[in-house]
Design an enzyme around this catalytic site. Structure first.
Site, PDB file in Angstrom:
ATOM      1  CB  SER A 144      -3.294  -4.084  -9.086  1.00  0.00           C
ATOM      2  OG  SER A 144      -3.110  -5.444  -7.945  1.00  0.00           O
ATOM      3  CE1 TYR A 157      -6.800  -1.164  -6.028  1.00  0.00           C
ATOM      4  CE2 TYR A 157      -5.960  -3.358  -6.427  1.00  0.00           C
ATOM      5  CZ  TYR A 157      -5.557  -1.918  -6.118  1.00  0.00           C
ATOM      6  OH  TYR A 157      -4.444  -1.616  -6.185  1.00  0.00           O
TER       7      TYR A 157
END
Length: 248
Positions: A144, A157
């Site tokens: 990400s 995350y």
């Protein structure tokens, strides 16, 4: 596109292929001539829709399932792909969880579950891929862009995706001599249900304007990058590709 025979058709396994990005990747790689294994964990109906869409377009696809962090379940999934198609050339690992909250308030049990799926799951899938993918193939993980841009609420995350980066870069070197590329794609804000859920319109608009292109990414934007890495991009190896429209 030249018609392929069964004897030379490449085979791709896409984890999380019932989701927005995973589905776009499955359909794109099928359009590129690959046989597709559509993996799902929880949503069989959406996964079956992907298989039906691919079949309606003249492609080949099967369903496989399993918790990505469960090595026995994923071994069974890989076995099913090899039994159906004779081998595996590309593994695209999109399956993952994204749970957002400030670090100071983050529930540690929830953190453990996300680490299990995102970190252990990547390790399990990559371990099987490294053992099974045929020479000339590709392993593509999903990271990400938030690892780099460090948005508030993303600490847990982003930490799991930083681990994905490390696994990717090291595995690429460990497969020296195998003619197998290992890369990670790191999307930025992308219009998927996973990304949009829980965000108000103002937040979504703000995130969409972060890129110089001033829009959210679309699943097909990410699928284009994966198709390159899975196909002609043989000289790209051991990289994290930031597919985010220029967000820094």
């Amino acid at each position: 596109m030249a018609e392929q025979t069964d004897s030379i058709q490449r085979v791709a396994l896409i984890t999380g292929a019932s989701g927005g990005i995973g589905r776009a990747i499955a359909e794109r790689l099928s359009a590129d001539g690959m046989a597709i294994a559509v993996h799902f964990s929880g949503n069989r109906d959406r996964a079956e829709e992907v298989v039906s869409t691919i079949a309606a377009a003249g492609g080949k696809a099967i369903l496989v399932s399993g918790d990505v962090a469960d090595d026995a379940a994923m071994t069974t999934a890989f076995d099913a792909v090899e039994h159906a198609f004779g081998g595996i050339d590309v593994v695209v690992h999109t399956a993952g969880q994204m749970i957002l909250k400030p670090l100071v308030d983050f529930n540690l049990d929830v953190l453990d579950k996300m680490v299990r799926t995102n970190v252990r799951g990547t390790f399990v899938v990559d371990q099987l891929a490294a053992r099974r993918v045929r020479d000339g193939g590709a392993i593509i993980n999903f990271s990400s862009s938030v690892v780099k841009i460090a948005l508030p609420n993303y600490a847990a995350y982003a930490a799991t995706k930083g681990a994905v980066d490390a696994i990717t870069l090291i595995l690429a070197k460990e497969l020296r001599g195998r003619d197998i590329t290992v890369n990670a794609v790191a999307p930025g804000p992308t219009a998927t249900p996973l990304f949009l859920t829980g965000k108000d319109d103002a937040t979504i608009e703000h995130l969409g304007r972060m890129a110089p292109l001033e829009r959210l990414g679309q699943p097909d934007d990410i699928a284009d990058v994966v198709a390159f890495l899975a196909g002609p991009g043989r000289w790209v190896n051991g990289q994290v590709i930031y597919a985010n429209g220029g967000v820094i």
